[in-house]
Design an enzyme around this catalytic site. Structure first.
Site, short mmCIF file in Angstrom:
data_model
loop_
_atom_site.label_atom_id
_atom_site.label_comp_id
_atom_site.label_asym_id
_atom_site.label_seq_id
_atom_site.Cartn_x
_atom_site.Cartn_y
_atom_site.Cartn_z
N LEU A 1 0.84 -1.21 0.00
CA LEU A 1 0.00 0.00 0.00
C LEU A 1 0.87 1.25 0.00
O LEU A 1 0.60 2.20 -0.74
CB LEU A 1 -0.94 0.00 1.21
CG LEU A 1 -1.90 1.19 1.29
CD1 LEU A 1 -2.81 1.25 0.07
CD2 LEU A 1 -2.74 1.13 2.57
N HIS B 1 5.78 17.56 7.10
CA HIS B 1 4.99 16.44 6.58
C HIS B 1 4.33 16.80 5.25
O HIS B 1 3.77 15.93 4.59
CB HIS B 1 3.92 16.03 7.60
CG HIS B 1 4.51 15.62 8.91
ND1 HIS B 1 4.53 16.46 10.00
CD2 HIS B 1 5.12 14.47 9.29
CE1 HIS B 1 5.13 15.84 11.01
NE2 HIS B 1 5.48 14.64 10.61
#
Length: 754
Positions: free
Chosen positions: A19, A694
C-alpha cells in the site's frame, strides 16, 4: 452457545508494504488512480482470506483506509475543510489525500489538517475540523463498497465504524468557538443512513468503535451516548467496541445503551470478567479482548483460558484481539533471521488470529492440551539468559537523586553557553535528519546485504555527512547537524547498538499515511556495549567551525516506539535506556560536541489514557530524561525535541526536564501550542517549528516571519530559536533547500528589524 473469533481490524499496508509503495507512486504521478485502487482491492481480499484461513469466524470490513480511518470517517460524513473542497462539492480519493498531505484542488498549497496520536499508540490520525453550523451528508461510500466486495467473496463479515461520540471527541473546533458536541444531532442521520444500507445488505452485526468510553470524560460527553445510541438502535445489532483501557468506571453509562454487545480490552484494562458478566444485561454478547493487538509477544493461552472459562456457556461470548491488529506486524513466518529461541516467543497479526482460534476451540471443547503446548516457550523465556543481565540490574538499583540533577540551574548554564557559542538572535537550526535519498538508502542496503564492505560504506556515509555540512553552511544555518545518513530510523538505529533489543526483517507497522516503522523489540535488560553516535558527530564537527549537534533519541521515546517487554515495568525499561544513553552523552561531550539533542517526541503520547494515572508516569518519564542528560557540564547545551504535542496539561513536567532548549511542532496549529508556554512562563529557550515537514509545500519568507512574530508575542525573542517542525528525512533536497533558505532569510530579516 458456540464461541466465535473475530478481530477488530487487520494491518492495511501489506506484508511487503504494497500500500505504501502504491500510494507514493500515485502521489508522484507515476501510476494511475485505477492502479492504486487495484492494489487496495487485492490487499483487502488477501487479508480477509488470510484471517479466515487462520481461524477468524467474523472478518472486519471497513478497517482498511487509504490514509487513516478517522479521515475516512470524515469523508463518510462529508466533513471536508473548505480549503480542500472541490468546487462542485464532490469527494474523491484525491480529496482525502489533500486533507492529509496539504493541497488545494487547484494544486496550490493549502495547510494539511492537523495530525496527532491515536490515543496512546504510535499510530497517527488526521484530526477532524468542526465549524459552527456545519452540515453533514453521506459523501464517501468506501465502507459500503468494501462490504459489497467482501460479501461477493463469500465472507462472513462484521463492518467496522468509528462511533459518533468518539469521532466528535477526536476533533477540533476551527473558527468561532462553540461546543462541538452540539453537532451530534447533525451527524447521527448520516450514521442512520449507513446502518440502513448495511441492514439492506443482510448485515447482522456492526462493530461501532467508541474508545472514548475508556477515558475520564466530562459528564456532558458521557450523557451524550444515550441519545446517540437511541437514534442508532434497531437496524442491525451493534457491538459497542472499546479498547486501550478498561470500561468499569463508565460501565453505568454503557449498560444503559440500546446495543446488543460490548467489546472490552482485557489486556490493557483492569476489568474483572466476573464483574462484567454480572453487570452486563443478560442478553448482551461479551466480546473478550484476550489477545494483545499492540505487541509481538506470544500469549499464554492457558492463562487466557482461565481468565474467561468461568463464564463460558453463561452468556453469548466471542474471543477477539484487544484492539485492531493494525498495531502489530503481519506475519512472523517470513522472519528468517530471528534465532529459533527468540522467534518462539513472538506472535504477529496472523499468529494472533491463530491464537484466537486455539482459544476458541479449547473454550468450546474444554480440551486444553493445545494451549499448554503453545504456551510452553513463554515459561522457557522467563529463565533465559537473553533476558537478564545482573550488571544492568545492579546499576539500576544504585541510582540516586543526584544522578538526575545538572550541576547548576538553567540561568547559570545559559550564561556559560552564550559565552561558548556566541549565537546571533533568532538562531537557526534543523531538528536532525536530512533527506534520505535513494543513494543513502541504497548505500545502507548494500552494506546490510553484504554487497559493500565496511570501508566503502563508511567512505560513502562520510561523503553524505560532508555534503550535509556544506549545504547547511551554504544556507547560513547557525547550529548544524550531521544529517543522520547512517540512520534508518531514529529508534531502530539506537536499538541496533544497544544490547537487549532484537529486530525483524518485515515487522512493519503503519505510523501515518504511507509512513511505516519497524519497531525494535525489547527482549531483555538494556546496556550500551560501545559508543553509538560519537564517531560521526566528531567527524561532522571536524568539517566546520559552527557547532554541530549530537543527536540522541531519548529513553521514553525509545521505549514508546519499541515493542516493550511484558515481564518488567515500563519505568524499568526507560531507566535502563537512560543509563545507557547517559554514557553516550558523556562520550559526546568528551569528543568536543557542545550541543546534544535528546529527542523525546513520545513523552506526552506515552501518558496513560486516564488523567488520574498521569503523575506516576510523568515522574519516572522526566526522571529518565534527566538521568540521561544530567551528566552534561554547564557549558554543554542540552536540546530536546517534541512533536504532535499538546503541552498545556503537562507543562510542569516539560519544565522539569530542564532542557536548555526545547524545539516543538507548532506550524500546523498556527503557534497555538505556545499559549501553554506563555501561560506557564516557561523559563528556558524554545524553538517553535515554523513549517510543516509532513507537507511538500515550501513556506514563504513572509509566512515564516509572520509565525515568528506571532511567537515573539508570547515568548521573549531572546529565548526563541528558528527551526522546522521536525526532521527532514522524508523530504526531497530541492524543497528542503528552498524551505530552509526561506527560514534563514526570515530569521535575518527579524535580526535586522530589531
Amino acid at each position: 452457545m458456540t464461541i466465535l473469533t473475530h478481530t477488530l481490524g487487520f494491518p492495511r499496508v501489506g506484508l511487503r508494504r504494497e500500500l505504501k509503495k502504491a500510494q507514493e507512486s500515485y502521489w508522484a504521478g507515476n501510476t494511475t488512480r485505477e492502479a492504486l485502487l487495484t492494489v487496495g482491492r487485492e490487499l483487502r481480499a488477501r487479508h480477509w482470506e488470510q484471517q479466515k484461513q487462520a481461524g477468524i469466524d467474523l472478518l472486519p470490513v471497513g478497517d482498511f483506509a487509504w490514509y487513516d480511518h478517522v479521515l475516512t470517517t470524515s469523508l463518510l460524513l462529508g466533513n471536508v475543510p473548505a480549503r480542500h473542497q472541490n468546487n462542485d462539492g464532490s469527494v474523491d480519493i484525491d480529496t482525502l489525500f489533500r486533507i492529509g498531505r496539504g493541497r488545494a484542488p487547484t494544486g496550490e498549497p493549502a495547510a494539511a489538517a492537523e495530525m496527532t496520536k491515536w490515543f496512546n499508540t504510535n499510530y497517527h490520525y488526521i484530526v477532524p475540523e468542526f465549524s459552527k453550523g456545519q452540515q453533514f451528508r453521506l459523501t464517501w461510500t468506501q465502507l459500503l463498497e468494501e462490504v459489497d466486495e467482501a460479501l461477493a467473496l463469500g465472507h462472513k463479515i462484521k463492518p467496522v465504524l468509528l462511533g459518533p461520540v468518539t469521532y466528535l471527541w477526536l476533533g477540533k473546533v476551527k473558527g468561532e468557538p462553540f461546543d462541538r458536541l452540539t453537532l451530534l444531532k447533525d451527524i447521527l442521520p448520516v450514521y442512520q443512513h449507513v446502518l440502513a444500507e448495511l441492514a439492506k445488505r443482510g448485515i447482522e452485526w456492526v462493530q461501532i468503535d467508541e474508545p472514548a468510553l475508556v477515558l475520564e470524560l466530562p459528564q456532558a460527553w458521557l450523557d451524550a451516548f444515550k441519545p446517540a445510541y437511541d437514534a442508532l438502535a434497531g437496524q442491525v445489532k451493534l457491538l459497542l467496541t472499546t479498547y486501550f483501557e478498561g470500561v468499569t468506571p463508565n460501565l453505568d453509562t454503557i449498560i444503559a445503551l440500546p446495543v446488543q454487545g460490548l467489546h472490552v480490552d482485557l489486556i490493557h484494562g483492569k476489568d474483572d470478567v466476573a464483574e462484567l458478566h454480572q453487570r452486563l444485561p443478560v442478553d448482551w454478547l461479551l466480546s473478550a479482548g484476550l489477545i494483545n493487538g499492540r505487541n509481538v509477544w506470544r500469549a499464554d493461552l492457558t492463562e487466557k483460558y482461565a481468565q474467561i472459562n468461568a463464564i463460558v456457556g453463561k452468556r453469548a461470548l466471542w474471543v477477539a484481539s484487544s484492539c485492531s491488529l493494525l498495531h502489530s506486524p503481519i506475519d512472523l513466518s517470513v522472519e528468517t533471521r530471528l534465532d529459533t529461541e527468540v522467534k518462539s516467543w513472538f506472535a504477529f497479526a496472523l499468529q494472533k488470529c491463530g491464537e484466537l482460534a486455539l482459544l476458541r476451540d479449547a473454550l468450546n471443547s474444554g480440551e486444553t492440551a493445545a494451549l499448554e503446548e503453545w504456551s510452553a516457550p513463554i515459561q522457557a523465556r522467563r529463565h533465559s539468559r537473553r533476558v537478564h543481565n545482573a550488571a544492568v540490574e545492579k546499576r539500576l538499583a544504585a541510582i540516586t537523586a543526584q544522578d538526575s540533577q545538572r550541576e547548576n540551574p538553567y540561568e547559570v548554564r545559559a550564561e556559560a553557553q552564550r559565552a561558548r557559542f556566541k549565537l546571533p538572535a533568532w538562531p537557526t537550526t534543523t531538528i536532525g535528519s536530512f533527506p534520505q535519498t535513494t543513494e543513502i538508502r541504497g548505500l545502507r542496503l548494500d552494506f546490510k546485504k553484504g554487497n559493500l564492505d565496511a570501508n566503502n560504506y563508511r567512505t560513502g556515509i562520510a561523503e553524505h555527512i560532508k555534503q550535509a555540512i556544506i549545504e547547511q553552511e551554504r544556507l547560513g544555518l547557525d547550529v548544524l547537524v550531521h544529517g543522520e545518513a547512517e540512520r534508518n530510523d531514529m529508534v531502530e538505529y539506537f536499538g541496533e547498538h544497544l544490547d537487549g533489543f532484537v529486530f525483524t526483517q518485515n515487522g512493519w507497522v503503519q505510523s501515518y499515511g504511507s509512513r511505516c516503522v519497524k519497531p525494535p523489540v525489547v527482549i531483555g535488560d538494556i546496556s550500551r556495549p560501545a559508543p553509538i553516535t560519537v564517531e560521526w558527530a566528531k567527524y561532522a564537527q571536524s568539517l566546520t567551525d559552527k557547532p554541530v549537534k549530537g543527536m540522541l533519541t531519548g529513553p521514553v521515546t525509545i521505549l514508546c516506539w519499541s515493542f516493550p517487554r511484558e515481564d518488567v515495568t515500563r519505568e524499568t525499561i526507560a531507566k535502563q535506556i537512560a543509563l545507557a544513553l547517559r554514557d553516550e552523552v558523556a562520550d559526546l561531550e568528551a569528543a568536543g560536541i557542545g550541543i546534544i539533542q535528546i529527542d523525546e517526541p513520545a513523552l506526552r503520547e506515552g501518558l496513560p489514557l486516564r488523567r488520574s494515572d498521569w503523575d506516576a508516569y510523568l515522574e519516572w518519564g522526566v526522571e529518565a530524561f534527566r538521568i540521561n542528560a544530567a551528566v552534561a557540564k554547564d557549558e554543554t547545551q542540552i536540546h530536546t525535541h517534541m512533536c504532535y504535542c499538546e503541552f498545556n496539561d503537562i507543562m510542569d513536567s516539560i519544565a522539569a526536564l530542564d532542557a536548555d532548549v526545547i524545539t516543538i511542532e507548532t506550524s500546523r496549529s498556527d503557534m497555538e501550542l505556545l499559549e501553554s508556554f506563555e501561560a506557564f512562563d516557561y523559563p528556558n529557550e524554545i524553538g517553535p517549528g515554523v513549517y510543516d515537514i509532513h507537507s511538500p509545500n515550501v513556506p514563504s519568507v513572509e509566512w515564516i516571519e509572520a509565525l515568528l512574530k506571532k511567537a515573539a508575542q508570547r515568548i521573549p525573542a531572546q529565548r526563541l530559536w528558528v527551526n522546522p517542525d521536525c526532521g527532514l528525512k522524508t523530504r526531497g533536497w530541492p524543497e528542503t533547500r528552498a524551505a530552509l533558505a526561506n527560514m534563514v532569510k526570515a530569521a535575518h530579516n527579524l535580526r535586522q528589524a530589531k
